[in-house]
Design an enzyme around this catalytic site. Structure first.
Site, PDB file in Angstrom:
ATOM      1  N   THR A 131       0.838  -1.200   0.000  1.00 13.92           N
ATOM      2  CA  THR A 131       0.000   0.000   0.000  1.00 13.92           C
ATOM      3  C   THR A 131       0.868   1.244   0.000  1.00 13.92           C
ATOM      4  O   THR A 131       2.016   1.222   0.495  1.00 13.92           O
ATOM      5  CB  THR A 131      -0.917   0.031   1.243  1.00 13.92           C
ATOM      6  OG1 THR A 131      -1.589   1.301   1.320  1.00 13.92           O
ATOM      7  CG2 THR A 131      -0.127  -0.144   2.522  1.00 13.92           C
ATOM      8  N   ASP A 132       0.332   2.343  -0.507  1.00 14.21           N
ATOM      9  CA  ASP A 132       1.059   3.614  -0.464  1.00 14.21           C
ATOM     10  C   ASP A 132       1.167   4.155   0.952  1.00 14.21           C
ATOM     11  O   ASP A 132       1.978   5.042   1.237  1.00 14.21           O
ATOM     12  CB  ASP A 132       0.401   4.654  -1.376  1.00 14.21           C
ATOM     13  CG  ASP A 132      -1.007   5.059  -0.952  1.00 14.21           C
ATOM     14  OD1 ASP A 132      -1.603   4.375  -0.095  1.00 14.21           O
ATOM     15  OD2 ASP A 132      -1.520   6.058  -1.501  1.00 14.21           O
ATOM     16  N   GLU A 133       0.359   3.615   1.878  1.00 14.33           N
ATOM     17  CA  GLU A 133       0.382   4.115   3.247  1.00 14.33           C
ATOM     18  C   GLU A 133       1.684   3.793   3.979  1.00 14.33           C
ATOM     19  O   GLU A 133       1.962   4.368   5.040  1.00 14.33           O
ATOM     20  CB  GLU A 133      -0.820   3.583   4.033  1.00 14.33           C
ATOM     21  CG  GLU A 133      -2.139   4.096   3.475  1.00 14.33           C
ATOM     22  CD  GLU A 133      -3.333   3.827   4.371  1.00 14.33           C
ATOM     23  OE1 GLU A 133      -3.165   3.884   5.607  1.00 14.33           O
ATOM     24  OE2 GLU A 133      -4.419   3.560   3.839  1.00 14.33           O
ATOM     25  N   TYR A 155      -2.059  -0.518  10.941  1.00  8.22           N
ATOM     26  CA  TYR A 155      -2.290  -1.124   9.631  1.00  8.22           C
ATOM     27  C   TYR A 155      -1.117  -0.889   8.705  1.00  8.22           C
ATOM     28  O   TYR A 155      -0.578  -1.830   8.109  1.00  8.22           O
ATOM     29  CB  TYR A 155      -3.571  -0.561   8.996  1.00  8.22           C
ATOM     30  CG  TYR A 155      -3.597  -0.732   7.491  1.00  8.22           C
ATOM     31  CD1 TYR A 155      -3.630  -2.007   6.929  1.00  8.22           C
ATOM     32  CD2 TYR A 155      -3.564   0.372   6.635  1.00  8.22           C
ATOM     33  CE1 TYR A 155      -3.624  -2.185   5.540  1.00  8.22           C
ATOM     34  CE2 TYR A 155      -3.562   0.203   5.251  1.00  8.22           C
ATOM     35  CZ  TYR A 155      -3.591  -1.065   4.712  1.00  8.22           C
ATOM     36  OH  TYR A 155      -3.577  -1.235   3.355  1.00  8.22           O
ATOM     37  N   LYS A 159       1.613  -3.609   7.061  1.00  8.32           N
ATOM     38  CA  LYS A 159       1.843  -3.762   5.623  1.00  8.32           C
ATOM     39  C   LYS A 159       3.307  -3.483   5.273  1.00  8.32           C
ATOM     40  O   LYS A 159       3.875  -4.152   4.391  1.00  8.32           O
ATOM     41  CB  LYS A 159       0.925  -2.825   4.848  1.00  8.32           C
ATOM     42  CG  LYS A 159      -0.552  -3.194   4.924  1.00  8.32           C
ATOM     43  CD  LYS A 159      -0.856  -4.540   4.292  1.00  8.32           C
ATOM     44  CE  LYS A 159      -0.803  -4.485   2.775  1.00  8.32           C
ATOM     45  NZ  LYS A 159      -1.245  -5.757   2.148  1.00  8.32           N
TER      46      LYS A 159
END
Length: 347
Positions: A131-133, A155, A159
């Site tokens: 994810t870009d997060e 979260y 990831k």
């Protein structure tokens, strides 16, 4: 790798979830000689309704299983696969704040279990969806694939851990991995805990739309069908061991998205309900995806068109989301956003 069409046997983890089920549909539609095995534990976000019209089918099978079960995953991989597409994960930031352990279990330990299974039963490509997060919040500019990872929620941290674990298995054991870091996805079949489907379904029932803070948090919105095309291309053409950002150059504030939903449905903006911001809410995500452009991908759907198609899907599939919002998810929903924002359909 070249893009020449060849028969593939592929395993899709989390294939009954939002992005996973859209990807399964893409594969079956696009690659007539590919067969798909879906593995999913069917937690609250995994929904067999997402695959109902595909099963049973001559080119798809479903296996209910937990990716954390290493012995089970090893046995499954022993059946022989060419590609593994790893979508299975806990993904909702709000839930990660309340229960981080579930995210570490699924996102990190589950990824470890799959990687160990692939060590014993090699595949041609392991596509890990991150994810870009993992980059954290950016006040300006865009994060390239070599930017530092600065996750700020449990979260995102889970990831990031899985992302780097996958890379380590490439460097240490030679597993042919590619890692994808997509921006915020939206589209059909997305669970109504996420912003766009939550606000669409609330607006359809004239319930308040709980908007965090000032609503000026920025996300780059990527239509799930475009995302699936990018995944497919990277699996076939991407460089082994590389990371690929996937963006859409479609940055919008949450307030802009909210107003666009209300305007499309002809609903009053007075439905917007400001609620207390969540802890550690990242202000802005943005990725530089020039590496992906070089292998020939750009999104095929602009934001306005994609949002219209998404809204229309939820309008046409109300039984799908009403079952979810009246089931086990209801208590969590009311606790998170307030009873007045929740719609319990009549039995």
């Amino acid at each position: 790798m070249n893009g020449k069409a060849t028969a593939k046997r592929v395993l899709v983890t989390g294939g009954a979830g939002f992005i996973g089920s859209n990807f399964v549909r893409h594969v079956l539609k696009t690659h007539s000689d590919w067969t798909v095995t879906v593995v999913d534990l069917l937690t609250y976000a995994g929904n067999m309704e997402n695959l109902r019209d595909l099963l049973p089918g001559p080119r798809i099978e479903f296996v209910k299983a937990d990716i954390v079960d290493q012995e089970g995953m090893t046995a499954l991989l022993g059946k022989g696969f060419d590609y593994v597409f790893h979508f299975a994960a806990e993904t909702h930031v709000d839930r990660s704040i309340q229960d981080p352990q579930a995210f570490i279990r699924t996102d990190v330990i589950g990824t470890y279990s799959l990687l160990e299974a692939v060590r014993r039963h090699p595949v041609d490509r392991f596509v890990h969806v991150s994810t870009d997060e993992v980059y954290g919040s950016l006040s300006e500019g865009s994060a390239g694939e070599d930017a530092p990872l600065m996750p700020t929620s449990p979260y995102a941290a889970s990831k990031a851990g899985a992302d780097r674990l996958a890379f380590s298995y490439h460097r240490t054991y030679g597993i042919p991995i590619v890692i994808l870091r997509p921006s915020n996805n939206f589209g059909p079949h997305q669970h109504p805990e996420k912003l766009i489907p939550l606000f669409i379904t609330n607006a359809l029932t004239d319930r308040p739309l709980p908007l965090y803070g000032d609503g000026l948090n920025v996300r780059d919105w990527l239509y799930v069908r475009d995302h699936c095309e990018a995944i497919d291309l990277i699996a076939r053409e991407g460089e082994t061991g590389a990371v690929y950002n996937i963006g859409a150059e479609s940055e919008r504030t949450n307030l802009e998205v909210t107003e666009a939903i209300l305007d499309h449905l002809g609903k009053p903006r007075s439905l917007i309900k400001r609620v207390k911001d969540r802890p550690g809410h990242d202000r802005r995500y943005s990725v530089d995806w020039a590496r992906l452009k070089k292998i020939g991908w750009t999104p095929g759907t602009n934001f306005r068109q994609a949002l219209r198609e998404t809204i229309d899907w939820y309008v046409s599939n109300q039984s799908w989301w009403k079952k979810i919002k009246s089931g086990e998810y209801a208590a969590y929903y009311e606790k998170q956003y307030g009873a007045d924002t929740h719609h319990r359909p009549s039995p």
